[in-house]
Design a protein around this motif. Structure first.
Motif, PDB file in Angstrom:
ATOM      1  N   UNK A 126      10.218   1.471 -11.207  1.00 30.08           N
ATOM      2  CA  UNK A 126       9.791   0.286 -10.623  1.00 30.08           C
ATOM      3  C   UNK A 126       8.476  -0.565 -11.256  1.00 30.08           C
ATOM      4  N   UNK A 127       8.451  -1.642 -11.874  1.00 37.88           N
ATOM      5  CA  UNK A 127       7.200  -2.426 -11.877  1.00 37.88           C
ATOM      6  C   UNK A 127       6.929  -3.645 -11.052  1.00 37.88           C
ATOM      7  N   UNK A 128       5.914  -3.954 -11.196  1.00 34.16           N
ATOM      8  CA  UNK A 128       5.348  -5.235 -10.282  1.00 34.16           C
ATOM      9  C   UNK A 128       4.816  -6.303 -11.300  1.00 34.16           C
ATOM     10  N   UNK A 136       6.269  -4.893   0.185  1.00 35.65           N
ATOM     11  CA  UNK A 136       6.153  -4.157  -1.429  1.00 35.65           C
ATOM     12  C   UNK A 136       6.690  -2.705  -1.264  1.00 35.65           C
ATOM     13  N   UNK A 137       6.122  -2.094  -0.173  1.00 38.04           N
ATOM     14  CA  UNK A 137       6.575  -0.590  -0.082  1.00 38.04           C
ATOM     15  C   UNK A 137       7.805  -0.334   0.322  1.00 38.04           C
ATOM     16  N   UNK A 174       6.519 -10.158  -6.600  1.00 36.55           N
ATOM     17  CA  UNK A 174       5.865 -10.183  -5.312  1.00 36.55           C
ATOM     18  C   UNK A 174       4.916 -11.308  -5.380  1.00 36.55           C
ATOM     19  N   UNK A 182       9.793  -0.559  -2.922  1.00 38.24           N
ATOM     20  CA  UNK A 182       9.430   0.351  -3.730  1.00 38.24           C
ATOM     21  C   UNK A 182      10.331   1.658  -3.280  1.00 38.24           C
ATOM     22  N   UNK A 183      10.439   1.909  -1.663  1.00 42.49           N
ATOM     23  CA  UNK A 183      10.909   2.959  -1.124  1.00 42.49           C
ATOM     24  C   UNK A 183      12.386   2.791  -1.703  1.00 42.49           C
ATOM     25  N   UNK A 192      12.077  -4.842 -11.532  1.00 40.47           N
ATOM     26  CA  UNK A 192      11.055  -5.619 -11.549  1.00 40.47           C
ATOM     27  C   UNK A 192      10.585  -6.422 -10.042  1.00 40.47           C
ATOM     28  N   UNK A 213      13.132   3.894  -5.028  1.00 44.17           N
ATOM     29  CA  UNK A 213      12.893   5.237  -5.303  1.00 44.17           C
ATOM     30  C   UNK A 213      14.203   5.934  -4.873  1.00 44.17           C
ATOM     31  N   UNK A 249       1.684  -5.742   1.323  1.00 48.60           N
ATOM     32  CA  UNK A 249       1.965  -4.705   0.700  1.00 48.60           C
ATOM     33  C   UNK A 249       2.958  -3.915   1.374  1.00 48.60           C
ATOM     34  N   UNK A 250       3.272  -3.993   2.898  1.00 48.26           N
ATOM     35  CA  UNK A 250       4.028  -3.369   3.652  1.00 48.26           C
ATOM     36  C   UNK A 250       5.613  -3.727   3.102  1.00 48.26           C
TER      37      UNK A 250
END
Lengths: 133, 142
Positions: A127-129, A113-114, A104, A117-118, A101, A121, A110-111
């Motif tokens: 993943x959840x936001x 966040x990416x 953010x 998330x990367x 989770x 993965x 968002x950079x």
């Protein structure tokens, strides 16, 4: 004679029968042990973005927070972008059912966040936001 | 021999006396555990939207059918080069989905785009019907 009989029965029932209470207490104990998920808080409080379609995420207990100035926090510690994957993998090993989770801040980029998330993965965790309704 | 029998009967008598085990210490332990687990129980109820980061941007862009929503670092949201108000994103997705029901969805976010916008777009997409799968979010090459 009759009196002495009554006295003796009273004496016999002096010790209260604890069995039903013990049963209840054990059931409560087992319930709390089973539900205990030992969530590791991210460590900072963020302003979550708003989303009307946000749904409760029960299994999301690997918490990754991104502050407004793009710092990443996991398990009460500030983490470098390179260290996120290792941290997520560690928490996922402790709790294989857990999902990530991302808490953010709405002002974060968002950079960041990416990057998180990367890492999730790569660690093969969904993943959840986090958001508020 | 006699002494042995005597001692055995003594033992038996003793055993009968202590047939009822004293549960108090166990109860103490159980209660302490119970209180510990009640106190540590943190019923986390966090709300969220699912997202995923696809392996590479190329895959997303090569899918000509998919609806690509671009969130630029300036805060501008575009679909097919058309600037759209954040509140109108849901309506746009609904319309494009009606035209092409098989269309996928891709969110492309610029490096400096605010998370609030990204989550807003995901929310709009979910409201427009993209609920079953996590929505792919990729980096927008600006």
């Amino acid at each position: 004679m009759r009196r002495s009989l009554a006295q003796s029965t009273a004496e016999e029932e002096e010790g209260i029968n604890l069995t039903p209470m013990l049963d209840v207490v054990f059931i409560m104990l087992i319930f709390f042990i089973v539900t205990a998920s030992f969530v590791k808080e991210a460590g900072i409080d963020v302003t979550r973005p708003e989303a009307a379609t946000a749904v409760p995420k029960k299994k999301a207990n690997i918490l990754v927070a991104i502050s407004a100035n793009n710092e990443i926090w996991i398990d009460n510690r500030k983490v470098t972008p390179q260290g996120i994957r290792a941290q997520i993998e560690r928490l996922h090993a402790e709790n294989p059912e857990g999902q990530v989770m991302i808490q953010a801040d709405k002002e974060s980029f968002s950079e960041t966040l990416m990057v998180v998330m990367g890492a999730a993965r790569e660690a093969k965790v969904s993943v959840s936001i986090a958001a508020v309704n | 021999m006699t002494t042995r029998v005597e001692s055995l009967s003594d033992l038996l008598a003793q055993g009968e006396d202590e047939a009822e085990i004293d549960l108090t210490p166990m109860l103490d332990v159980v209660f302490i555990m119970l209180i510990f687990f009640i106190v540590t129980a943190s019923f986390l109820n966090e709300f969220g939207v699912e997202g995923t980061k696809p392996p590479s941007v190329q895959n997303v862009e090569s899918e000509s059918k998919s609806i690509a929503i671009k969130i630029w670092s300036t805060g501008e949201i575009t679909i097919d080069g058309l600037t759209i108000d954040p509140r109108a994103v849901s309506a746009q997705i609904t319309r494009r989905r009606a035209e092409n029901p098989d269309a996928g969805l891709a969110v492309l976010a610029g490096r400096r785009a605010k998370t609030a916008l990204v989550v807003g777009v995901i929310d709009s997409a979910r409201a427009a019907g993209f609920r079953s799968n996590p929505i792919p979010i990729s980096e927008l090459q600006e």
